[in-house]
Motif scaffolding. Structure first.
Motif, PDB file in Angstrom:
ATOM      1  N   GLN A 124       0.842  -1.201   0.000  1.00 14.09           N
ATOM      2  CA  GLN A 124       0.000   0.000   0.000  1.00 14.09           C
ATOM      3  C   GLN A 124       0.874   1.246   0.000  1.00 14.09           C
ATOM      4  OE1 GLN A 124      -3.125  -0.481  -0.275  1.00 14.09           O
ATOM      5  NE2 GLN A 124      -4.264   1.317   0.427  1.00 14.09           N
ATOM      6  N   VAL A 125       0.486   2.210  -0.809  1.00 15.05           N
ATOM      7  CA  VAL A 125       1.187   3.497  -0.878  1.00 15.05           C
ATOM      8  C   VAL A 125       0.166   4.592  -0.632  1.00 15.05           C
ATOM      9  CG1 VAL A 125       2.500   5.084  -2.328  1.00 15.05           C
ATOM     10  CG2 VAL A 125       2.887   2.613  -2.514  1.00 15.05           C
ATOM     11  N   GLN A 126       0.484   5.468   0.290  1.00 15.58           N
ATOM     12  CA  GLN A 126      -0.377   6.624   0.550  1.00 15.58           C
ATOM     13  C   GLN A 126       0.263   7.861  -0.085  1.00 15.58           C
ATOM     14  OE1 GLN A 126       0.644   4.619   3.450  1.00 15.58           O
ATOM     15  NE2 GLN A 126      -1.100   3.339   2.846  1.00 15.58           N
ATOM     16  N   LEU A 127      -0.552   8.627  -0.775  1.00 16.88           N
ATOM     17  CA  LEU A 127      -0.077   9.802  -1.496  1.00 16.88           C
ATOM     18  C   LEU A 127      -0.875  11.026  -1.070  1.00 16.88           C
ATOM     19  CD1 LEU A 127       0.088   8.163  -5.039  1.00 16.88           C
ATOM     20  CD2 LEU A 127       1.993   8.511  -3.470  1.00 16.88           C
ATOM     21  N   VAL A 128      -0.169  12.107  -0.781  1.00 16.46           N
ATOM     22  CA  VAL A 128      -0.828  13.352  -0.373  1.00 16.46           C
ATOM     23  C   VAL A 128      -0.244  14.500  -1.183  1.00 16.46           C
ATOM     24  CG1 VAL A 128      -1.334  14.940   1.490  1.00 16.46           C
ATOM     25  CG2 VAL A 128      -1.221  12.480   1.949  1.00 16.46           C
ATOM     26  N   GLU A 129      -1.096  15.126  -1.979  1.00 12.66           N
ATOM     27  CA  GLU A 129      -0.668  16.261  -2.788  1.00 12.66           C
ATOM     28  C   GLU A 129      -0.806  17.574  -2.014  1.00 12.66           C
ATOM     29  OE1 GLU A 129      -3.054  13.475  -5.619  1.00 12.66           O
ATOM     30  OE2 GLU A 129      -3.227  14.279  -3.575  1.00 12.66           O
ATOM     31  N   SER A 130       0.012  18.536  -2.409  1.00 17.61           N
ATOM     32  CA  SER A 130      -0.079  19.881  -1.859  1.00 17.61           C
ATOM     33  C   SER A 130       0.498  20.858  -2.875  1.00 17.61           C
ATOM     34  CB  SER A 130       0.671  19.992  -0.532  1.00 17.61           C
ATOM     35  OG  SER A 130       2.049  19.715  -0.712  1.00 17.61           O
ATOM     36  N   GLY A 131       0.288  22.148  -2.610  1.00 20.43           N
ATOM     37  CA  GLY A 131       0.893  23.169  -3.447  1.00 20.43           C
ATOM     38  C   GLY A 131      -0.033  23.828  -4.449  1.00 20.43           C
ATOM     39  N   GLY A 132      -1.259  23.335  -4.538  1.00 21.10           N
ATOM     40  CA  GLY A 132      -2.199  23.976  -5.447  1.00 21.10           C
ATOM     41  C   GLY A 132      -2.634  25.334  -4.924  1.00 21.10           C
ATOM     42  N   GLY A 133      -3.357  26.052  -5.768  1.00 16.68           N
ATOM     43  CA  GLY A 133      -3.842  27.359  -5.358  1.00 16.68           C
ATOM     44  C   GLY A 133      -4.346  28.152  -6.537  1.00 16.68           C
ATOM     45  N   LEU A 134      -4.555  29.438  -6.286  1.00 11.53           N
ATOM     46  CA  LEU A 134      -5.032  30.366  -7.310  1.00 11.53           C
ATOM     47  C   LEU A 134      -3.859  31.195  -7.802  1.00 11.53           C
ATOM     48  CD1 LEU A 134      -7.336  31.812  -8.843  1.00 11.53           C
ATOM     49  CD2 LEU A 134      -7.580  33.295  -6.820  1.00 11.53           C
ATOM     50  N   VAL A 135      -3.684  31.252  -9.104  1.00  7.72           N
ATOM     51  CA  VAL A 135      -2.578  31.999  -9.690  1.00  7.72           C
ATOM     52  C   VAL A 135      -3.055  32.662 -10.979  1.00  7.72           C
ATOM     53  CG1 VAL A 135      -1.727  30.002 -10.987  1.00  7.72           C
ATOM     54  CG2 VAL A 135      -0.144  31.832 -10.358  1.00  7.72           C
ATOM     55  N   GLN A 136      -2.464  33.779 -11.320  1.00  8.88           N
ATOM     56  CA  GLN A 136      -2.812  34.449 -12.564  1.00  8.88           C
ATOM     57  C   GLN A 136      -2.136  33.759 -13.745  1.00  8.88           C
ATOM     58  OE1 GLN A 136      -1.874  38.649 -12.065  1.00  8.88           O
ATOM     59  NE2 GLN A 136      -4.024  39.069 -11.610  1.00  8.88           N
ATOM     60  N   ALA A 137      -2.746  33.895 -14.888  1.00  7.13           N
ATOM     61  CA  ALA A 137      -2.153  33.356 -16.103  1.00  7.13           C
ATOM     62  C   ALA A 137      -0.738  33.897 -16.280  1.00  7.13           C
ATOM     63  CB  ALA A 137      -3.013  33.718 -17.306  1.00  7.13           C
ATOM     64  N   GLY A 138       0.173  33.008 -16.658  1.00  7.54           N
ATOM     65  CA  GLY A 138       1.570  33.355 -16.784  1.00  7.54           C
ATOM     66  C   GLY A 138       2.384  33.084 -15.538  1.00  7.54           C
ATOM     67  N   GLY A 139       1.710  32.789 -14.454  1.00  7.48           N
ATOM     68  CA  GLY A 139       2.377  32.527 -13.191  1.00  7.48           C
ATOM     69  C   GLY A 139       2.864  31.096 -13.062  1.00  7.48           C
ATOM     70  N   SER A 140       3.370  30.784 -11.882  1.00 10.48           N
ATOM     71  CA  SER A 140       3.958  29.463 -11.626  1.00 10.48           C
ATOM     72  C   SER A 140       3.437  28.891 -10.320  1.00 10.48           C
ATOM     73  CB  SER A 140       5.486  29.560 -11.543  1.00 10.48           C
ATOM     74  OG  SER A 140       6.046  30.020 -12.744  1.00 10.48           O
ATOM     75  N   LEU A 141       3.432  27.570 -10.259  1.00  6.23           N
ATOM     76  CA  LEU A 141       3.143  26.831  -9.039  1.00  6.23           C
ATOM     77  C   LEU A 141       4.017  25.592  -9.010  1.00  6.23           C
ATOM     78  CD1 LEU A 141      -0.779  26.789  -8.761  1.00  6.23           C
ATOM     79  CD2 LEU A 141       0.802  27.936  -7.197  1.00  6.23           C
ATOM     80  N   ARG A 142       4.328  25.119  -7.820  1.00  9.32           N
ATOM     81  CA  ARG A 142       5.006  23.841  -7.680  1.00  9.32           C
ATOM     82  C   ARG A 142       4.148  22.927  -6.817  1.00  9.32           C
ATOM     83  NH1 ARG A 142      10.790  21.835  -5.152  1.00  9.32           N
ATOM     84  NH2 ARG A 142       9.727  22.235  -3.174  1.00  9.32           N
ATOM     85  N   LEU A 143       3.740  21.838  -7.397  1.00  7.16           N
ATOM     86  CA  LEU A 143       2.978  20.834  -6.680  1.00  7.16           C
ATOM     87  C   LEU A 143       3.923  19.815  -6.066  1.00  7.16           C
ATOM     88  CD1 LEU A 143       0.078  20.128  -9.209  1.00  7.16           C
ATOM     89  CD2 LEU A 143       0.299  21.964  -7.522  1.00  7.16           C
ATOM     90  N   SER A 144       3.541  19.319  -4.901  1.00  6.29           N
ATOM     91  CA  SER A 144       4.298  18.265  -4.244  1.00  6.29           C
ATOM     92  C   SER A 144       3.373  17.090  -3.972  1.00  6.29           C
ATOM     93  CB  SER A 144       4.893  18.761  -2.933  1.00  6.29           C
ATOM     94  OG  SER A 144       5.799  19.818  -3.142  1.00  6.29           O
TER      95      SER A 144
END
Length: 123
Positions: free
Chosen positions: A1-21
């Motif tokens: 079994q592998v448990q996975l938890v995402e984070s790092g999403g959000g609201l950003v303007q077009a042209g911007g950046s995000l890093r998901l983990s």
């Protein structure tokens, strides 16, 4: 079994950046190929990027090439997705997933999934 938890999403303007983990726990992370998928409202889940267990091989959907980068840190049991030059059409719920011993582009090849993190890109 592998448990996975995402984070790092959000609201950003077009042209911007995000890093998901994506933090993994359970079975040995380094034995799994990992992928990112996304699902926008009213649409099917689609493949975004994948990485081999060692991290030496990566693969991207055409819309992600040149803008997104998938990486992993096997010492930290963590998967990443760096997203640059974001577009409104990148808005979706982003999922990470784990496939035993392989790098895959098809959702059915993945055995374990996280709950997702929302990415919203405004114009």
């Amino acid at each position: 079994q592998v448990q996975l938890v995402e984070s790092g999403g959000g609201l950003v303007q077009a042209g911007g950046s995000l890093r998901l983990s994506c933090a993994a726990s359970g079975r040995t992370f380094r034995n799994y190929g990992m992928g990112w998928f996304r699902q926008a409202p009213g649409k099917e889940r689609e493949f975004v990027a994948a990485i081999s267990p060692s991290g030496g091989l990566t693969y991207y959907t055409d819309s992600a090439k040149g803008r997104f980068t998938i990486t992993r840190d096997n010492a930290k049991n963590t998967l990443y997705l760096q997203m640059n030059s974001l577009k409104v059409e990148d808005t979706a719920l982003y999922y990470c997933a784990a496939a035993p011993s392989t790098m895959a582009t098809i959702a059915g090849d993945y055995d374990y999934w996280g709950q997702g993190t929302q990415v919203t890109v405004s114009s």
